[in-house]
Design a protein around this motif. Structure first.
Motif, PDB file in Angstrom:
ATOM      1  N   PRO A  40       1.156  -0.691  -0.105  1.00  0.00           N
ATOM      2  CA  PRO A  40      -0.616  -0.066   0.099  1.00  0.00           C
ATOM      3  C   PRO A  40       1.316   1.050   0.034  1.00  0.00           C
ATOM      4  O   PRO A  40      -0.033   2.659   0.412  1.00  0.00           O
ATOM      5  N   ASN A  41       2.736   1.187   0.046  1.00  0.00           N
ATOM      6  CA  ASN A  41       2.974   2.188  -0.029  1.00  0.00           C
ATOM      7  C   ASN A  41       3.610   2.363  -1.387  1.00  0.00           C
ATOM      8  O   ASN A  41       3.754   1.614  -2.085  1.00  0.00           O
ATOM      9  N   LYS A  42       4.454   3.001  -1.366  1.00  0.00           N
ATOM     10  CA  LYS A  42       5.821   3.210  -2.801  1.00  0.00           C
ATOM     11  C   LYS A  42       7.152   2.498  -2.484  1.00  0.00           C
ATOM     12  O   LYS A  42       8.098   3.304  -3.011  1.00  0.00           O
ATOM     13  N   LYS A  43       7.285   1.523  -1.692  1.00  0.00           N
ATOM     14  CA  LYS A  43       8.201   0.864  -1.022  1.00  0.00           C
ATOM     15  C   LYS A  43       8.469   0.494  -2.527  1.00  0.00           C
ATOM     16  O   LYS A  43       9.549   0.992  -2.990  1.00  0.00           O
ATOM     17  N   SER A  44       7.871   0.223  -3.747  1.00  0.00           N
ATOM     18  CA  SER A  44       8.381  -0.364  -4.823  1.00  0.00           C
ATOM     19  C   SER A  44       9.442   0.526  -5.652  1.00  0.00           C
ATOM     20  O   SER A  44      10.720   0.381  -5.714  1.00  0.00           O
ATOM     21  N   SER A  45       8.829   2.153  -5.467  1.00  0.00           N
ATOM     22  CA  SER A  45       9.742   2.746  -6.185  1.00  0.00           C
ATOM     23  C   SER A  45      11.360   2.753  -5.040  1.00  0.00           C
ATOM     24  O   SER A  45      12.395   2.811  -6.140  1.00  0.00           O
ATOM     25  N   LYS A  46      11.416   2.241  -4.492  1.00  0.00           N
ATOM     26  CA  LYS A  46      12.175   2.328  -3.383  1.00  0.00           C
ATOM     27  C   LYS A  46      13.327   0.561  -4.199  1.00  0.00           C
ATOM     28  O   LYS A  46      14.590   0.683  -4.363  1.00  0.00           O
ATOM     29  N   ALA A 170      26.108  -4.509 -12.249  1.00  0.00           N
ATOM     30  CA  ALA A 170      25.029  -4.592 -12.904  1.00  0.00           C
ATOM     31  C   ALA A 170      24.768  -5.447 -14.208  1.00  0.00           C
ATOM     32  O   ALA A 170      22.760  -5.993 -13.946  1.00  0.00           O
ATOM     33  N   THR A 171      25.235  -6.209 -14.233  1.00  0.00           N
ATOM     34  CA  THR A 171      25.091  -8.059 -14.998  1.00  0.00           C
ATOM     35  C   THR A 171      25.010  -8.712 -14.596  1.00  0.00           C
ATOM     36  O   THR A 171      23.656  -8.959 -14.953  1.00  0.00           O
ATOM     37  N   VAL A 172      24.580  -8.850 -12.835  1.00  0.00           N
ATOM     38  CA  VAL A 172      24.276  -9.202 -12.135  1.00  0.00           C
ATOM     39  C   VAL A 172      22.557  -9.121 -12.153  1.00  0.00           C
ATOM     40  O   VAL A 172      21.646 -10.671 -12.060  1.00  0.00           O
ATOM     41  N   ASP A 173      21.975  -7.522 -11.991  1.00  0.00           N
ATOM     42  CA  ASP A 173      20.792  -7.184 -12.145  1.00  0.00           C
ATOM     43  C   ASP A 173      20.214  -7.467 -13.699  1.00  0.00           C
ATOM     44  O   ASP A 173      19.117  -8.099 -13.899  1.00  0.00           O
ATOM     45  N   ASN A 208      17.159  -7.648  -3.139  1.00  0.00           N
ATOM     46  CA  ASN A 208      15.373  -7.437  -2.699  1.00  0.00           C
ATOM     47  C   ASN A 208      13.989  -7.609  -3.695  1.00  0.00           C
ATOM     48  O   ASN A 208      13.877  -8.211  -3.674  1.00  0.00           O
ATOM     49  N   PHE A 209      15.195  -7.666  -5.502  1.00  0.00           N
ATOM     50  CA  PHE A 209      14.008  -8.256  -6.008  1.00  0.00           C
ATOM     51  C   PHE A 209      13.610  -9.590  -6.129  1.00  0.00           C
ATOM     52  O   PHE A 209      12.804  -9.896  -5.935  1.00  0.00           O
ATOM     53  N   LEU A 210      15.033 -10.353  -6.218  1.00  0.00           N
ATOM     54  CA  LEU A 210      14.556 -11.929  -6.051  1.00  0.00           C
ATOM     55  C   LEU A 210      14.067 -12.403  -4.644  1.00  0.00           C
ATOM     56  O   LEU A 210      13.079 -13.184  -4.669  1.00  0.00           O
ATOM     57  N   ILE A 211      14.184 -11.564  -3.203  1.00  0.00           N
ATOM     58  CA  ILE A 211      13.581 -11.800  -2.550  1.00  0.00           C
ATOM     59  C   ILE A 211      12.176 -11.660  -2.195  1.00  0.00           C
ATOM     60  O   ILE A 211      11.575 -12.056  -2.214  1.00  0.00           O
ATOM     61  N   LYS A 212      11.353 -10.444  -3.413  1.00  0.00           N
ATOM     62  CA  LYS A 212      10.843 -10.260  -3.111  1.00  0.00           C
ATOM     63  C   LYS A 212       9.140 -11.502  -4.235  1.00  0.00           C
ATOM     64  O   LYS A 212       8.064 -11.340  -4.120  1.00  0.00           O
TER      65      LYS A 212
END
Lengths: 472, 100
Positions: A40-46, A170-173, A208-212
């Protein structure tokens, strides 16, 4: 009425890491689809903040947008050769130009052809030396290939290393996001572990992306296992990670685990921020625990964390949901004095609560109030009201509201559609119910099957009621 | 009255959904009306309902009633008048449950 309305979901953030390749052909691999954020918050922008990293493919696609119109390798090679011939005088072409050529070809071809084209380009353009972005184009394509296995990813990585460019964060990302967007989460996890062993661990954003993503589709123990494994590479969960985890357990209504996580978070020396509190509050609200939600609010005040609009919206939603509308109204005042303007979400939650308390007329008055204050109601607002009005047998008002919705081409939601159809049938206005059915199908509010089955079962019910002399 | 829950139960049940959208070989009366040899129950309902709308067959005094023309009569048990309430049930008669 109990579920979280769509307007609660915050705006969709697109993942800009990999620029959208020009839409050359329908079979082009999809760019990472925008991830709707369920916070419900703007976490994703983070979480998605890392979009303009140094190594991301910088492509000026305008020049190469419609250059390649067939995935055929030989014709693409010819095209490249002719480019090299015409641009021979202006030899000072940017690497970005080459990359955009490659990117646009990668959108329609498979990774092997793209690799061959890259070799061809290196030969034909003497000024072209592939940089990190060039290999990232290859990598992201290799990751997205449907049938391919991880070997094509490794192949691209090897090519990169052979040319003297070590994979960096960046590659990993790029790799992780591309693989995840192709829905191959397990492979992403394996690759991250392996890359970490090879001294290129993911950064906090990738992690964090992966965790999500893991949270969305895997069991909690799998997620914790991954967190523990990554500790070996000195990557520890941060505040954002904990917020993601807390949100996940709150969504599965496991508040005991959420409380435990807050304890862990404090032990690790993190101070919960507004997002963490909002997430916990949402957890309580979805279980209709109004007092606990207020408790969270008070705790925020104590700890000196400034509540934001989402905090108030969550609180008002939760209080309305647990039948404490008068308190919710009080918070409407409080948020105004704190300098937050109530938005459509705030008003809709409040209307929802009022309709539950059988005060649909009050909710209707609130609609006028919000319009006076310059806040535009959305389709969710109207659906809530329509549902409430019909439930409380204020059919005429409901029909008026439906007229407004129809004029604005608003979609009907399942619940309000069903209630409206039933209300009309109860009054014997079957033809009008058919009209609503037509509108629901036309406006694609519901699937034909859903719309029809509701109509059918309602009519069946009406027939039965008539036989028993219960309805007109 | 829990329309939401009811609704969910319906669309969650694959057999019921299949019952609505599976194509069925039609008996000859229906075949001439629809102009196809196969149609789903949902498609048939849509077809009949749009036929009623385009030919203005709803009674002008009571929109809930349909005055059948000859063509419509042939598929709706020969009734001269049909109430909209019973329309789905009447159409369902053409789609008997298949024995397991």
């Amino acid at each position: 009425m109990g579920r979280l309305s769509p307007s609660f979901r915050s705006a969709i953030f697109s993942n800009e890491l990999i620029r959208k390749p020009p839409a050359v052909s329908p079979e082009s691999p999809k760019p990472p689809s925008p991830k709707p954020s369920h916070f419900p918050n703007k976490k994703s922008s983070k979480t998605f903040r890392k979009t303009k990293d140094a190594g991301t493919p910088q492509t000026s696609t305008s020049s190469a947008a419609t250059i390649f119109n067939s995935p055929d390798l030989s014709s693409a090679k010819k095209l490249i050769t002719s480019f090299a011939a015409t641009n021979a005088s202006a030899a000072q072409l940017d690497t970005r130009y080459h990359n955009s050529l490659l990117q646009s070809y990668s959108a329609i071809s498979d990774v092997r052809d793209t690799t061959s084209l890259l070799h061809h380009m290196i030969k034909t353009f003497p000024s072209f030396s592939p940089n990190r972005s060039t290999y990232h184009i290859l990598l992201s394509q290799a990751c997205k290939q449907q049938d391919a296995n991880v070997s094509s990813v490794y192949h691209a990585l090897n090519l990169m290393v052979q040319n003297g460019i070590q994979p960096n964060q960046a590659t990993v990302d790029v790799v992780v996001r591309s693989i995840c967007s192709a829905g191959r989460l397990d492979e992403a996890v394996e690759l991250v572990k392996e890359l970490s062993l090879k001294k290129s661990p993911p950064d906090q954003f990738t992690y964090n992306f992966l965790i999500k993503n893991l949270c969305k589709s895997r069991s909690l123990s799998t997620v914790y296992g991954f967190v523990d494994e990554m500790r070996n590479f000195d990557i520890k969960p941060d505040l954002v990670t904990y917020t993601i985890l807390i949100d996940n357990v709150c969504n599965s209504k496991n508040l005991r685990e959420a409380t435990r996580l807050i304890g862990v978070l404090n032990d690790c020396g993190f101070k919960p921020d507004c997002y963490v509190y909002n997430t916990i509050m949402k957890g309580y609200c979805s279980l209709s625990k109004g007092s606990e939600a207020i408790g969270v609010y008070n705790k925020m005040k104590e700890e000196g964390v400034e509540p934001d609009l989402v905090t108030y919206n969550t609180l008002i939603f939760g209080l309305s949901k647990s039948g404490r509308v008068s308190e919710a109204k009080k918070f409407l005042q409080i948020m105004a004095t704190m300098g937050h303007f109530p938005d459509a979400v705030t008003y809709t939650s409040l209307m929802n609560g009022m309709c539950r308390e059988k005060d649909a007329l009050g909710a209707l008055a609130l609609l006028e109030e919000m319009e006076v204050r310059g806040c535009l109601p959305n389709s969710c607002t109207y659906n809530t009201l329509l549902h409430g009005l019909c439930k409380l047998r204020l059919l005429e008002k409901g029909i008026q509201l439906y007229g407004v919705m129809k004029e604005a081409d608003m979609k009907l939601e399942t619940a309000s559609y069903a209630t409206f159809v039933r209300a009309l049938c109860r009054e014997g206005r079957v033809a009008e119910a058919y009209g609503v059915f037509d509108y629901a199908v036309e406006s694609k509010s519901l699937t034909d099957v859903a719309a029809y089955s509701t109509l059918e079962s309602t009519l069946k019910w009406l027939k039965k009621a008539r036989e028993q002399g219960l309805a007109v | 009255m829990l329309p939401q829950r009811m609704k969910k139960a319906f669309t969650d049940n694959p057999r019921k959904v299949a019952n609505l959208i599976d194509l069925v070989n039609l008996p000859s009366t229906l075949r001439t009306f629809v102009g196809q040899s196969q149609i789903s129950r949902l498609g048939c309902f849509m077809h009949v309902w749009s036929y009623i709308k385009t030919n203005n067959l709803q009674d002008p005094n009571n929109k809930n009633v349909v005055n059948c023309d000859e063509k419509l009569k042939s598929i709706l048990l020969g009734k001269p008048q049909v109430e909209l309430v019973e329309l789905p049930a009447l159409i369902k008669l053409h789609f008997p449950k298949e024995p397991k």
